[in-house]
Write an enzyme that holds these catalytic residues in place. Structure first.
Site, PDB file in Angstrom:
ATOM      1  N   ARG A  59       0.816  -1.216   0.000  1.00 35.82           N
ATOM      2  CA  ARG A  59       0.000   0.000   0.000  1.00 35.82           C
ATOM      3  C   ARG A  59       0.854   1.273   0.000  1.00 35.82           C
ATOM      4  O   ARG A  59       0.452   2.295  -0.505  1.00 35.82           O
ATOM      5  CB  ARG A  59      -0.884   0.036   1.248  1.00 35.82           C
ATOM      6  CG  ARG A  59      -1.912  -1.065   1.307  1.00 35.82           C
ATOM      7  CD  ARG A  59      -2.828  -0.856   2.516  1.00 35.82           C
ATOM      8  NE  ARG A  59      -3.699  -1.998   2.716  1.00 35.82           N
ATOM      9  CZ  ARG A  59      -3.371  -3.057   3.467  1.00 35.82           C
ATOM     10  NH1 ARG A  59      -2.196  -3.104   4.075  1.00 35.82           N
ATOM     11  NH2 ARG A  59      -4.214  -4.062   3.607  1.00 35.82           N
ATOM     12  N   ASP A 198       5.329 -23.587   5.772  1.00 33.88           N
ATOM     13  CA  ASP A 198       5.637 -23.692   7.190  1.00 33.88           C
ATOM     14  C   ASP A 198       7.161 -23.766   7.219  1.00 33.88           C
ATOM     15  O   ASP A 198       7.746 -24.780   6.837  1.00 33.88           O
ATOM     16  CB  ASP A 198       5.030 -24.970   7.783  1.00 33.88           C
ATOM     17  CG  ASP A 198       5.337 -25.108   9.270  1.00 33.88           C
ATOM     18  OD1 ASP A 198       6.316 -24.478   9.726  1.00 33.88           O
ATOM     19  OD2 ASP A 198       4.617 -25.841   9.968  1.00 33.88           O
ATOM     20  N   HIS A 199       7.792 -22.678   7.652  1.00 32.28           N
ATOM     21  CA  HIS A 199       9.235 -22.574   7.424  1.00 32.28           C
ATOM     22  C   HIS A 199      10.028 -23.656   8.160  1.00 32.28           C
ATOM     23  O   HIS A 199      11.169 -23.931   7.806  1.00 32.28           O
ATOM     24  CB  HIS A 199       9.748 -21.181   7.800  1.00 32.28           C
ATOM     25  CG  HIS A 199       9.816 -20.929   9.270  1.00 32.28           C
ATOM     26  ND1 HIS A 199       8.761 -20.418   9.981  1.00 32.28           N
ATOM     27  CD2 HIS A 199      10.806 -21.137  10.149  1.00 32.28           C
ATOM     28  CE1 HIS A 199       9.121 -20.321  11.250  1.00 32.28           C
ATOM     29  NE2 HIS A 199      10.347 -20.740  11.389  1.00 32.28           N
ATOM     30  N   LYS A 203      13.975 -26.337   7.202  1.00 39.93           N
ATOM     31  CA  LYS A 203      15.204 -26.495   7.979  1.00 39.93           C
ATOM     32  C   LYS A 203      15.895 -27.807   7.605  1.00 39.93           C
ATOM     33  O   LYS A 203      15.244 -28.818   7.386  1.00 39.93           O
ATOM     34  CB  LYS A 203      14.874 -26.481   9.483  1.00 39.93           C
ATOM     35  CG  LYS A 203      14.451 -25.104   9.975  1.00 39.93           C
ATOM     36  CD  LYS A 203      14.102 -25.142  11.437  1.00 39.93           C
ATOM     37  CE  LYS A 203      13.660 -23.772  11.915  1.00 39.93           C
ATOM     38  NZ  LYS A 203      14.766 -22.803  11.995  1.00 39.93           N
ATOM     39  N   GLU A 237      11.282 -21.819  23.423  1.00 34.20           N
ATOM     40  CA  GLU A 237      11.824 -20.486  23.138  1.00 34.20           C
ATOM     41  C   GLU A 237      12.190 -19.821  24.450  1.00 34.20           C
ATOM     42  O   GLU A 237      11.435 -19.946  25.420  1.00 34.20           O
ATOM     43  CB  GLU A 237      10.761 -19.615  22.451  1.00 34.20           C
ATOM     44  CG  GLU A 237      10.555 -19.889  20.991  1.00 34.20           C
ATOM     45  CD  GLU A 237      11.686 -19.373  20.119  1.00 34.20           C
ATOM     46  OE1 GLU A 237      12.533 -18.621  20.641  1.00 34.20           O
ATOM     47  OE2 GLU A 237      11.721 -19.748  18.941  1.00 34.20           O
ATOM     48  N   ASP A 256      -0.039 -20.880  17.300  1.00 37.31           N
ATOM     49  CA  ASP A 256       1.204 -20.315  16.766  1.00 37.31           C
ATOM     50  C   ASP A 256       2.246 -21.400  16.509  1.00 37.31           C
ATOM     51  O   ASP A 256       2.969 -21.345  15.514  1.00 37.31           O
ATOM     52  CB  ASP A 256       1.756 -19.270  17.755  1.00 37.31           C
ATOM     53  CG  ASP A 256       2.993 -18.568  17.207  1.00 37.31           C
ATOM     54  OD1 ASP A 256       3.021 -18.302  15.989  1.00 37.31           O
ATOM     55  OD2 ASP A 256       3.923 -18.289  17.975  1.00 37.31           O
ATOM     56  N   HIS A 261       4.016 -26.123  13.366  1.00 37.43           N
ATOM     57  CA  HIS A 261       5.394 -26.624  13.449  1.00 37.43           C
ATOM     58  C   HIS A 261       5.471 -27.967  14.185  1.00 37.43           C
ATOM     59  O   HIS A 261       6.088 -28.914  13.713  1.00 37.43           O
ATOM     60  CB  HIS A 261       6.300 -25.643  14.211  1.00 37.43           C
ATOM     61  CG  HIS A 261       6.312 -24.257  13.655  1.00 37.43           C
ATOM     62  ND1 HIS A 261       6.176 -24.001  12.321  1.00 37.43           N
ATOM     63  CD2 HIS A 261       6.464 -23.064  14.262  1.00 37.43           C
ATOM     64  CE1 HIS A 261       6.248 -22.697  12.125  1.00 37.43           C
ATOM     65  NE2 HIS A 261       6.415 -22.096  13.289  1.00 37.43           N
ATOM     66  N   LYS A 362       6.966 -20.535  25.502  1.00 37.09           N
ATOM     67  CA  LYS A 362       7.717 -19.274  25.462  1.00 37.09           C
ATOM     68  C   LYS A 362       8.373 -19.085  26.822  1.00 37.09           C
ATOM     69  O   LYS A 362       7.873 -19.580  27.836  1.00 37.09           O
ATOM     70  CB  LYS A 362       6.750 -18.111  25.208  1.00 37.09           C
ATOM     71  CG  LYS A 362       6.144 -18.126  23.822  1.00 37.09           C
ATOM     72  CD  LYS A 362       7.115 -17.491  22.876  1.00 37.09           C
ATOM     73  CE  LYS A 362       6.575 -17.414  21.467  1.00 37.09           C
ATOM     74  NZ  LYS A 362       7.607 -16.958  20.540  1.00 37.09           N
TER      75      LYS A 362
END
Lengths: 511, 347
Positions: A59, A198-199, A203, A237, A256, A261, A362
């Protein structure tokens, strides 16, 4: 192009057809942090086709030159290979264009069409298109509709140029919305054109998990209920919200991390051998693995097999950190989970009765993602195990991040008189074994999308199988049918998670 | 009395073991070996050693640097073992070390070299043979049988010897000179990606290739000759450059003695072909900066096209590393080398 005899036999890294990569959401964080550095790395390593161009669509009212400057700054900051190679960058920058517009603005798509035609003429991209939707989920439908309406993304047919769409997660917010999104996309595109990214699947260790299992003969005979006692999957994490409080309040850790994952990793562990190394064969088996997950449906099952937690203040890596409810953009009464642990089974011949434990969180002690297969205990202890609990000496740990690698733990004799034993680990680390950095996950996935190889992307039925497992748990939690427990930041999660393993006398390992 | 070769071998084996023993402080060097890399050379060419150093570090290879030294007794073996360690990025700490074994043979090397290296290589790991400048043929031929991958450079070795080596082995073969033509091949292929221009490929009339002069091989460039051979093999031309219709294609390969140009490297490729009632002209030319090439195509009925591409700087270490890692032969190489040999024999 296949008729060109001069193209025949060229090595694989030249097999990406000429194409334009169009990034929707070009001014976003993902583009700056991952996509552009990934594209630059591909260019630097000569993985891109010579006829390549990049179009940013967003945008913000900027021009081509400003896009190039912004992208150069992003690459300088985030590229893994520094300093920037000017010749590589200049060549890449010459093929960059910017199209300004709202995602639902028809005129903007007409402008996009004109730019693409111009690039076909000047850059030789010959009609090949990969559209990367680095946008919030609610924009996906509108963008795809417009692409199709303006003839920019035709369905595949014959040997014509390709048009593909890469869609970022989340793929829906629950089973119903995922089905709805799939229906909408499949009404406009062919499944072969849709690349749900899905990154984690990009890997190296994730891919190596398949090679480890199906490229070796020694592991597969052990990879079943006869030898495996239990399987642990940890996605931890040490970071907290880092400015994503608002997103987390809407999403929570289950959506998430776990729905995508963690379940992707689980399906790679549990799947059967595919009949071939191609997208559908691999994904067929992954879907079967997901469908075999024992559902956790009733309130009773949710209470006994899952734990949802939320961190309170603590110390992480030496620093005092706030609790989740003290994070920016988070409600002080939030009931959103930042930790999930669950115990499940895989109901098929291979895995019957083998507990699978999954935890993700987390603000845990450290950042680590790993899968540990613990093998069955010795039937009868012959040797002095020095009080080290070596009734169960063997485990295979697949580390996804950081320090991607594989460790095999086994017992060995302590040198000297007598036969005392101790466990040691045979440790394989990618970084040291291959002496160079693995490519970033996005590099691999971008090139695969441009090649049209969907093996490492998620298929619609995979997404739905993931939601089918997750939905009843999330639903029970939303209704507060299971308690939200707290855990101190910097630890390994709530004590309640230990209780999940207690009935089988198992314990979480410390990665 | 000259020590027995087996004594020298035993000494090397003991040194290899000692390398990974803890030092006085009880510290052991971090150690990883993923490959046996046999590097054979015939002259102390500094660039070869720089490349080798880099490749060995990148691959975590147990490296054997092998040469023949005429000053030694014909049957002698002289060896030296060392650990080559990479430092952790941004730190003085050793990240990982690998062994380097330097072996100097007397002139009667050959089979003896093979026997010794068979004893020293880590047999559970893959073995790559990297053929350096002036590598003695008898040693290369003897070691080729132990290797799963052979990396050579026909710019150094000569096309005939390269072709012979490739035809005699079942190993995966890579020719760095051919790899260096990759971008040029791609640029030529790109001309005919346009279906409208594709028919012209069967009516090529002229090919001109210009390369930098090599002082030691005036007028020759393996890269240029390999590019011609590739084009001819792909298009089914005879070794005398007649196309499938029996029409003669004029092929000219010449050097340009401009200063500052990498000897032997490709400078310009031009191709002409009959197309409709006119002529298609394609030209790929290295720019003066050496880092870019300009690509031009003009043909009747089409708009002229011009592009400029960056061309990577020559990085032999990267080429060698990639070649070793790929573990598969570029399928065009054997075909191209075979044509090149027939072309040379045709005279």
């Amino acid at each position: 192009m296949n008729d060109n005899p001069l193209r025949a036999g060229m090595l694989e890294d030249l097999s990406v057809d000429p194409c334009v990569l169009v990034i929707f959401g070009a001014s976003g964080d993902l583009t700056s942090r991952k996509l552009l550095p990934g594209i630059y790395a591909l260019a630097k390593n000569r993985m891109l086709p010579s006829a390549f161009a990049l179009v940013g669509f967003a945008r913000r009212p900027i021009g081509d030159d400003e896009l190039r400057q912004k992208m150069r700054a992003a690459v300088e900051q985030h590229a893994r290979q520094k300093p920037i190679d000017t010749a590589v960058w200049d060549d890449l920058a010459r093929g960059m264009r910017y199209v300004q517009g709202a995602f639902d603005e028809r005129a903007a798509y007409r402008r996009l069409g004109e730019v693409l035609e111009e690039l076909d003429r000047t850059r030789g991209t010959r009609g090949g298109r990969t559209f990367y939707l680095a946008v919030p989920p609610h924009n996906v439908r509108s963008i795809v509709e417009n692409l199709v309406y303006h003839g920019l993304c035709p369905r595949p047919g014959g040997d014509g140029p390709h048009a593909r769409v890469v869609v970022e997660k989340p793929f829906g917010t629950d089973l119903a919305s995922a089905k709805q999104l799939n229906r909408e996309l499949l009404g406009l595109l062919d499944e072969r054109q849709i690349f749900r990214i899905d990154h984690y699947l990009g890997k190296e260790t994730v891919q190596n998990l398949l090679v480890l299992r199906f490229g070796n003969t020694i592991f597969e005979p052990l990879w079943n209920r006869n030898h495996v006692s239990h399987v642990e999957l940890t996605v931890a994490e040490h970071l907290g919200m880092e400015g994503r409080g608002k997103f987390y309040e809407e999403t929570g850790l289950m959506r998430d991390i776990v729905q995508n994952h963690a379940l992707q990793l689980l399906s790679l562990v549990t799947m059967e051998a595919p009949v071939a190394w191609d997208a559908d064969s691999v994904r067929d088996e992954k879907v079967k693995g997901l469908r075999a997950l024992r559902p956790i449906r009733s309130i009773e099952e949710v209470r006994s097999s899952t734990v949802r937690g939320q961190y309170v203040g603590g110390i992480v890596r030496g620093d005092a950190v706030p609790g989740y409810r003290e994070e920016a953009d988070v409600s002080p009464t939030s009931e959103v989970e930042t930790y999930v642990a669950l115990a499940t089974r895989v109901d098929n011949w291979r895995w019957a009765d083998v507990p699978f434990y999954l935890r993700a969180g987390k603000r845990l002690q450290k950042r680590v993602t790993e899968i540990a297969l613990h093998f069955k205990p010795l039937p009868h202890p012959l040797f002095d195990s020095q009080g080290m609990g070596l009734r169960q000496p063997n485990s295979l740990v697949l580390r996804i991040q950081p320090d991607e690698g594989i460790a095999l733990r086994f017992a060995t004799k302590i040198p000297g008189q007598g036969v005392a034993m101790r466990d040691v680990a045979m440790d394989f680390r990618y970084g040291t074994a291959f002496g160079h950095e693995s490519p970033e996950a996005y590099e691999r996935l971008l090139i695969d999308a441009m090649r049209g190889d969907a093996t490492l992307f998620t298929r619609h039925d995979e997404v739905e199988a993931q939601w089918t497992f997750v939905d009843p748990i999330s639903s029970a939690w939303r209704q507060n049918e299971a308690p939200l427990v707290t855990y101190e930041a910097g630890g390994w999660g709530p004590a309640a998670a230990d209780a999940l393993l207690a009935p089988n006398a198992h314990r979480w390992s410390k990665p | 009395m000259t020590p027995k070769v087996s004594d020298a071998l035993g000494h090397i084996e003991r040194e290899l073991v000692a390398l990974w023993q803890p030092d006085e402080s009880g510290t052991t060097k971090p150690h990883a070996t993923t490959l046996n890399l046999l590097a054979v050379h015939g002259q102390r060419e500094p660039s070869f050693f720089d490349t080798l150093e880099d490749v060995a570090a990148r691959l975590g290879a147990r490296t054997f640097v092998v040469c023949v030294d005429a000053r030694l007794e014909p049957w002698a073996l002289d060896g030296e073992v060392s650990a080559v360690c990479r430092l952790e990025p941004g730190s003085a700490r050793e990240a990982v070390c690998a062994e380097r074994v330097t072996l100097r043979f007397g002139t009667m090397a050959g089979k003896r070299a093979q026997s010794i290296l068979d004893s020293l290589i880590e047999s559970s790991l893959p073995t790559a043979l990297y053929v350096g400048p002036g590598a003695p043929a008898n040693v290369v031929d003897a070691l080729a049988g132990s290797a799963g991958v052979i990396v050579m450079d026909s710019a150094e070795l000569g096309l005939s010897r390269g072709a012979r080596l490739a035809s005699q082995t079942s190993a995966v073969v890579h020719d760095l000179a051919f790899v260096r033509t990759r971008r040029w091949r791609e640029m030529l292929a790109r001309v005919f990606d346009d279906p409208a221009l594709l028919p012209a490929l069967s009516q090529v009339t002229r090919v001109e290739i210009v390369h930098g002069t090599r002082a030691d091989h005036a007028g020759q460039s393996a890269e240029a000759e390999l590019l011609v051979a590739w084009l001819a093999a792909r298009l089914g031309w005879s070794p005398g450059f007649e196309d499938a219709r029996g029409s003669r294609v004029r092929v000219e390969v010449r050097d340009d003695p401009r200063p500052g140009v990498v000897p032997g490297c490709m400078l310009r490729v031009a191709l002409a072909a009959n197309h409709h009632d006119g002529e298609l002209l394609a030209r790929v030319e290295r720019d003066a900066d050496g880092e870019h090439v300009s690509w031009h195509v003009s043909a009747p009925g089409s708009e002229p096209q011009s592009r400029r591409f960056s061309i990577p700087k020559r990085d032999d270490a990267e080429l060698v590393e990639r070649a070793i890692r790929s573990f598969r032969t570029d399928s065009l190489l054997r075909q191209t080398l075979s044509f090149a040999e027939k072309w040379k024999n045709h005279g």
